[in-house]
Design a protein around this motif. Structure first.
Motif, PDB file in Angstrom:
ATOM      1  N   UNK A  66      36.586  34.300  33.825  1.00  0.00           N
ATOM      2  CA  UNK A  66      36.218  35.696  34.013  1.00  0.00           C
ATOM      3  C   UNK A  66      35.582  35.876  35.387  1.00  0.00           C
ATOM      4  N   UNK A  67      36.034  36.878  36.146  1.00  0.00           N
ATOM      5  CA  UNK A  67      35.421  37.104  37.452  1.00  0.00           C
ATOM      6  C   UNK A  67      33.988  37.604  37.298  1.00  0.00           C
ATOM      7  N   UNK A  68      33.072  37.035  38.082  1.00  0.00           N
ATOM      8  CA  UNK A  68      31.692  37.526  38.090  1.00  0.00           C
ATOM      9  C   UNK A  68      31.365  38.174  39.439  1.00  0.00           C
ATOM     10  N   UNK A  69      32.140  37.855  40.454  1.00  0.00           N
ATOM     11  CA  UNK A  69      32.137  38.557  41.737  1.00  0.00           C
ATOM     12  C   UNK A  69      33.601  38.780  42.065  1.00  0.00           C
ATOM     13  N   UNK A  70      33.975  40.014  42.375  1.00  0.00           N
ATOM     14  CA  UNK A  70      35.386  40.289  42.628  1.00  0.00           C
ATOM     15  C   UNK A  70      35.526  41.409  43.651  1.00  0.00           C
ATOM     16  N   UNK A  71      35.737  41.007  44.880  1.00  0.00           N
ATOM     17  CA  UNK A  71      35.933  41.961  45.969  1.00  0.00           C
ATOM     18  C   UNK A  71      37.267  41.695  46.675  1.00  0.00           C
ATOM     19  N   UNK A  72      38.231  41.187  45.928  1.00  0.00           N
ATOM     20  CA  UNK A  72      39.536  40.842  46.498  1.00  0.00           C
ATOM     21  C   UNK A  72      40.334  42.111  46.767  1.00  0.00           C
ATOM     22  N   UNK A  73      40.962  42.130  47.939  1.00  0.00           N
ATOM     23  CA  UNK A  73      41.856  43.211  48.306  1.00  0.00           C
ATOM     24  C   UNK A  73      43.190  42.607  48.745  1.00  0.00           C
ATOM     25  N   UNK A  74      44.245  43.387  48.581  1.00  0.00           N
ATOM     26  CA  UNK A  74      45.572  42.954  48.995  1.00  0.00           C
ATOM     27  C   UNK A  74      46.226  44.016  49.853  1.00  0.00           C
ATOM     28  N   UNK A  75      47.165  43.574  50.656  1.00  0.00           N
ATOM     29  CA  UNK A  75      47.887  44.486  51.539  1.00  0.00           C
ATOM     30  C   UNK A  75      49.335  44.025  51.620  1.00  0.00           C
ATOM     31  N   UNK A  76      50.251  44.915  51.245  1.00  0.00           N
ATOM     32  CA  UNK A  76      51.671  44.564  51.327  1.00  0.00           C
ATOM     33  C   UNK A  76      52.108  44.634  52.785  1.00  0.00           C
ATOM     34  N   UNK A  77      52.832  43.599  53.211  1.00  0.00           N
ATOM     35  CA  UNK A  77      53.313  43.499  54.582  1.00  0.00           C
ATOM     36  C   UNK A  77      54.825  43.666  54.614  1.00  0.00           C
ATOM     37  N   UNK A  78      55.385  43.736  55.797  1.00  0.00           N
ATOM     38  CA  UNK A  78      56.839  43.830  55.931  1.00  0.00           C
ATOM     39  C   UNK A  78      57.485  42.605  55.302  1.00  0.00           C
ATOM     40  N   UNK A  79      58.534  42.805  54.507  1.00  0.00           N
ATOM     41  CA  UNK A  79      59.185  41.657  53.859  1.00  0.00           C
ATOM     42  C   UNK A  79      59.918  40.799  54.891  1.00  0.00           C
ATOM     43  N   UNK A  80      59.871  39.479  54.733  1.00  0.00           N
ATOM     44  CA  UNK A  80      60.561  38.586  55.668  1.00  0.00           C
ATOM     45  C   UNK A  80      62.067  38.548  55.449  1.00  0.00           C
ATOM     46  N   UNK A  81      62.513  38.960  54.262  1.00  0.00           N
ATOM     47  CA  UNK A  81      63.938  38.945  53.923  1.00  0.00           C
ATOM     48  C   UNK A  81      64.156  39.880  52.739  1.00  0.00           C
ATOM     49  N   UNK A  82      65.404  40.222  52.489  1.00  0.00           N
ATOM     50  CA  UNK A  82      65.720  41.069  51.351  1.00  0.00           C
ATOM     51  C   UNK A  82      65.390  40.329  50.054  1.00  0.00           C
ATOM     52  N   UNK A  83      64.804  41.037  49.102  1.00  0.00           N
ATOM     53  CA  UNK A  83      64.451  40.437  47.816  1.00  0.00           C
ATOM     54  C   UNK A  83      63.145  39.671  47.830  1.00  0.00           C
TER      55      UNK A  83
END
Length: 179
Positions: A66-83
């Motif tokens: 169980x997370x007790x500290x959770x400040x994770x963020x994500x960022x989608x980037x340009x895909x390197x290839x199709x799929x």
């Protein structure tokens, strides 16, 4: 978050998942509001959910995380290839991992950063700097639950086999810490 945290065994663990960001443990971060640094920058909260693993699947005993500290963020980037979907993750994450039989626990600081390529087949390729939580059923490490730290890659096949590679990868068995 790079500081020592202690489990019931009283041992310090300074540099200890990603995540677990995922890595087969079913976690994904949980924050009520996005950290200030993420607002307007394309970074979005990537909350982790609590998870349970039955006895024998990773450790000899049932485990709860169980997370007790959770400040994770994500960022989608340009895909390197199709799929292929490419996402970057960063932020503080501390997961409390508990032996469900004894109540012994360890707070794993898994505040690493990762660049994750996810393929349509279900396979993933992670480039990681710093600690992440990795649950292994089959792979280059023995069955278990580990904090992997350093500079390394994790190749996850479509069937879930995990291969951790890199000249600067260190592992710490969480199963051993809470046994």
């Amino acid at each position: 978050m790079r500081r020592s945290v202690r489990g019931t065994a009283g041992t310090a663990f300074g540099t200890a998942c990603v995540t677990v960001l995922a890595l087969g443990l079913g976690t994904a971060p949980a924050t009520a509001a996005p950290p200030a640094a993420s607002q307007g920058s394309g970074w979005e909260p990537a909350p982790s959910a609590p998870w349970d693993v039955p006895a024998g699947e990773r450790c000899a005993f049932a485990v709860h995380g169980e997370p007790i500290v959770d400040e994770v963020v994500g960022r989608e980037l340009s895909p390197p290839a199709e799929g292929v979907t490419r996402t970057a993750y960063k932020g503080d994450l501390v997961i409390r991992v508990t032996n469900q039989e004894t109540g012994a626990h360890f707070d794993a600081d898994v505040s690493g950063t990762a660049l994750v390529d996810a393929y349509a087949s279900g396979a993933q390729f992670w480039r990681v700097l710093g600690p992440v939580l990795v649950g292994v059923g089959e792979g280059s490490l023995a069955r278990g639950l580990y904090v992997v730290d350093g500079a390394y890659t994790i190749d996850i096949s479509a069937t879930g086999t995990k291969t951790v590679a890199g000249p600067a990868a260190r592992t710490d068995s969480i199963c051993a810490r809470i046994d």
